[in-house]
Write a protein that holds these residues in place. Sequence first.
Motif, PDB file in Angstrom:
ATOM      1  N   ALA A  14      10.251  -6.754  -1.041  1.00  0.00           N
ATOM      2  CA  ALA A  14       9.146  -6.257  -1.867  1.00  0.00           C
ATOM      3  C   ALA A  14       8.035  -5.636  -1.028  1.00  0.00           C
ATOM      4  O   ALA A  14       7.440  -4.627  -1.415  1.00  0.00           O
ATOM      5  N   GLU A  15       7.741  -6.197   0.133  1.00  0.00           N
ATOM      6  CA  GLU A  15       6.663  -5.680   0.976  1.00  0.00           C
ATOM      7  C   GLU A  15       6.984  -4.266   1.479  1.00  0.00           C
ATOM      8  O   GLU A  15       6.136  -3.370   1.431  1.00  0.00           O
ATOM      9  N   VAL A  20       6.282   1.872   1.049  1.00  0.00           N
ATOM     10  CA  VAL A  20       6.823   3.212   0.786  1.00  0.00           C
ATOM     11  C   VAL A  20       6.238   3.787  -0.505  1.00  0.00           C
ATOM     12  O   VAL A  20       5.780   4.940  -0.542  1.00  0.00           O
ATOM     13  N   GLU A  21       6.228   3.000  -1.575  1.00  0.00           N
ATOM     14  CA  GLU A  21       5.708   3.475  -2.863  1.00  0.00           C
ATOM     15  C   GLU A  21       4.220   3.808  -2.771  1.00  0.00           C
ATOM     16  O   GLU A  21       3.771   4.853  -3.260  1.00  0.00           O
ATOM     17  N   ASP A  22       3.433   2.928  -2.130  1.00  0.00           N
ATOM     18  CA  ASP A  22       1.999   3.181  -1.986  1.00  0.00           C
ATOM     19  C   ASP A  22       1.738   4.412  -1.122  1.00  0.00           C
ATOM     20  O   ASP A  22       0.800   5.178  -1.376  1.00  0.00           O
ATOM     21  N   GLY A  23       2.567   4.616  -0.099  1.00  0.00           N
ATOM     22  CA  GLY A  23       2.423   5.799   0.746  1.00  0.00           C
ATOM     23  C   GLY A  23       2.611   7.078  -0.049  1.00  0.00           C
ATOM     24  O   GLY A  23       1.836   8.027   0.085  1.00  0.00           O
ATOM     25  N   LEU A  24       3.638   7.109  -0.897  1.00  0.00           N
ATOM     26  CA  LEU A  24       3.858   8.289  -1.736  1.00  0.00           C
ATOM     27  C   LEU A  24       2.722   8.454  -2.739  1.00  0.00           C
ATOM     28  O   LEU A  24       2.238   9.570  -2.956  1.00  0.00           O
TER      29      LEU A  24
END
Length: 142
Positions: A14-15, A20-24
Amino acid sequence: MTRERITVSADIDAETAKIVEDGLDRSNELHNGPDPTKPLWLVCRDDQGQVLGGLKGLIQWDWFVVLILWVEEERRRQGIGQRLLRKAEDAARKHGCRRVRLATMTFQAPEFYRKSGYAEECRLLDVPPGHAYIWMSKTLAD
Protein backbone atom coordinates in the motif's frame (compact mmCIF):
# COMPACT_ATOMS: atom_id res chain seq x y z
CA MET A 1 26.05 6.36 -9.57
CA THR A 2 22.87 4.71 -8.31
CA ARG A 3 21.63 1.74 -10.29
CA GLU A 4 17.90 1.46 -10.86
CA ARG A 5 15.99 -1.77 -10.50
CA ILE A 6 12.55 -2.47 -11.90
CA THR A 7 10.36 -5.09 -10.29
CA VAL A 8 7.33 -6.73 -11.87
CA SER A 9 4.46 -7.88 -9.66
CA ALA A 10 0.73 -8.48 -9.69
CA ASP A 11 0.59 -7.14 -6.13
CA ILE A 12 2.24 -4.18 -4.45
CA ASP A 13 2.32 -2.86 -0.89
CA ALA A 14 0.00 0.00 0.00
CA GLU A 15 2.82 2.45 0.78
CA THR A 16 4.48 2.03 -2.63
CA ALA A 17 1.12 2.28 -4.42
CA LYS A 18 0.40 5.52 -2.56
CA ILE A 19 3.79 7.01 -3.52
CA VAL A 20 3.17 6.31 -7.22
CA GLU A 21 -0.48 7.45 -7.19
CA ASP A 22 0.30 10.63 -5.21
CA GLY A 23 3.19 11.41 -7.55
CA LEU A 24 0.90 11.26 -10.58
CA ASP A 25 -1.76 13.30 -8.78
CA ARG A 26 0.77 16.06 -7.98
CA SER A 27 1.96 16.10 -11.58
CA ASN A 28 -1.61 16.28 -12.92
CA GLU A 29 -2.51 19.08 -10.49
CA LEU A 30 0.14 21.29 -12.08
CA HIS A 31 -1.92 21.23 -15.29
CA ASN A 32 -5.50 20.74 -14.10
CA GLY A 33 -5.71 21.83 -10.48
CA PRO A 34 -6.90 19.49 -7.73
CA ASP A 35 -8.73 16.34 -8.85
CA PRO A 36 -12.46 17.09 -8.58
CA THR A 37 -13.55 13.47 -9.10
CA LYS A 38 -16.63 12.41 -7.12
CA PRO A 39 -18.29 8.98 -7.24
CA LEU A 40 -21.97 8.60 -8.08
CA TRP A 41 -23.98 5.37 -7.67
CA LEU A 42 -27.51 4.59 -8.83
CA VAL A 43 -29.14 1.35 -7.70
CA CYS A 44 -32.46 -0.20 -8.79
CA ARG A 45 -34.19 -2.50 -6.28
CA ASP A 46 -37.46 -4.41 -6.27
CA ASP A 47 -40.15 -4.12 -3.55
CA GLN A 48 -38.26 -6.64 -1.38
CA GLY A 49 -35.00 -4.69 -1.61
CA GLN A 50 -33.30 -7.08 -4.03
CA VAL A 51 -30.80 -5.35 -6.30
CA LEU A 52 -31.96 -5.56 -9.93
CA GLY A 53 -29.26 -3.37 -11.42
CA GLY A 54 -26.93 -0.50 -10.84
CA LEU A 55 -24.73 2.15 -12.35
CA LYS A 56 -21.40 3.30 -10.98
CA GLY A 57 -20.03 6.56 -12.30
CA LEU A 58 -17.69 9.45 -11.66
CA ILE A 59 -18.13 13.18 -11.97
CA GLN A 60 -14.89 14.63 -13.39
CA TRP A 61 -14.80 18.32 -14.28
CA ASP A 62 -17.75 18.77 -16.66
CA TRP A 63 -17.82 15.09 -17.65
CA PHE A 64 -19.75 12.18 -16.22
CA VAL A 65 -18.00 8.83 -16.63
CA VAL A 66 -20.06 5.63 -16.65
CA LEU A 67 -17.81 2.95 -15.19
CA ILE A 68 -20.34 0.14 -14.74
CA LEU A 69 -23.93 -0.37 -15.86
CA TRP A 70 -25.36 -3.76 -14.99
CA VAL A 71 -28.88 -5.24 -14.93
CA GLU A 72 -29.71 -8.71 -13.64
CA GLU A 73 -29.99 -11.13 -16.57
CA GLU A 74 -33.67 -12.00 -16.00
CA ARG A 75 -34.63 -8.31 -15.79
CA ARG A 76 -32.95 -7.11 -18.98
CA ARG A 77 -35.00 -5.59 -21.82
CA GLN A 78 -37.53 -4.22 -19.33
CA GLY A 79 -36.22 -0.64 -19.33
CA ILE A 80 -34.19 -0.77 -16.11
CA GLY A 81 -30.89 0.00 -17.84
CA GLN A 82 -32.48 2.85 -19.77
CA ARG A 83 -33.95 4.32 -16.57
CA LEU A 84 -30.63 4.00 -14.72
CA LEU A 85 -28.77 5.72 -17.56
CA ARG A 86 -31.36 8.50 -17.88
CA LYS A 87 -31.32 9.16 -14.10
CA ALA A 88 -27.50 9.19 -14.15
CA GLU A 89 -27.55 11.75 -16.96
CA ASP A 90 -30.05 13.88 -15.00
CA ALA A 91 -27.85 13.69 -11.88
CA ALA A 92 -24.78 14.54 -13.98
CA ARG A 93 -26.50 17.68 -15.33
CA LYS A 94 -27.34 18.75 -11.77
CA HIS A 95 -23.62 18.43 -10.94
CA GLY A 96 -22.68 20.66 -13.89
CA CYS A 97 -21.69 17.92 -16.34
CA ARG A 98 -22.13 18.68 -20.03
CA ARG A 99 -20.91 15.40 -21.46
CA VAL A 100 -20.81 11.67 -20.70
CA ARG A 101 -18.22 9.09 -21.64
CA LEU A 102 -18.10 5.33 -21.26
CA ALA A 103 -16.48 2.19 -22.59
CA THR A 104 -18.18 -1.01 -23.66
CA MET A 105 -17.27 -4.13 -25.61
CA THR A 106 -18.91 -5.48 -28.74
CA PHE A 107 -20.43 -8.38 -26.79
CA GLN A 108 -21.84 -6.04 -24.15
CA ALA A 109 -24.12 -3.12 -25.00
CA PRO A 110 -22.94 -0.81 -27.81
CA GLU A 111 -26.37 -0.84 -29.49
CA PHE A 112 -28.08 -0.01 -26.19
CA TYR A 113 -25.87 3.07 -25.86
CA ARG A 114 -26.32 4.09 -29.51
CA LYS A 115 -30.11 4.01 -29.01
CA SER A 116 -29.56 6.28 -26.00
CA GLY A 117 -27.74 8.87 -28.11
CA TYR A 118 -24.12 7.84 -27.59
CA ALA A 119 -21.64 8.06 -30.47
CA GLU A 120 -18.61 5.87 -30.97
CA GLU A 121 -15.37 7.79 -30.51
CA CYS A 122 -12.80 5.02 -30.82
CA ARG A 123 -12.62 1.26 -31.32
CA LEU A 124 -9.73 -0.97 -30.30
CA LEU A 125 -9.91 -4.25 -32.20
CA ASP A 126 -9.30 -7.69 -30.70
CA VAL A 127 -9.81 -6.63 -27.07
CA PRO A 128 -10.66 -9.21 -25.86
CA PRO A 129 -9.67 -11.53 -28.74
CA GLY A 130 -12.45 -11.74 -31.31
CA HIS A 131 -14.20 -8.61 -30.01
CA ALA A 132 -13.55 -4.88 -29.75
CA TYR A 133 -13.34 -2.31 -26.96
CA ILE A 134 -15.41 0.79 -27.78
CA TRP A 135 -15.26 4.27 -26.28
CA MET A 136 -18.47 6.29 -26.62
CA SER A 137 -19.63 9.77 -25.64
CA LYS A 138 -22.71 11.94 -25.54
CA THR A 139 -23.32 15.66 -25.12
CA LEU A 140 -26.02 16.34 -22.57
CA ALA A 141 -28.78 18.72 -23.61
CA ASP A 142 -29.59 21.55 -21.21
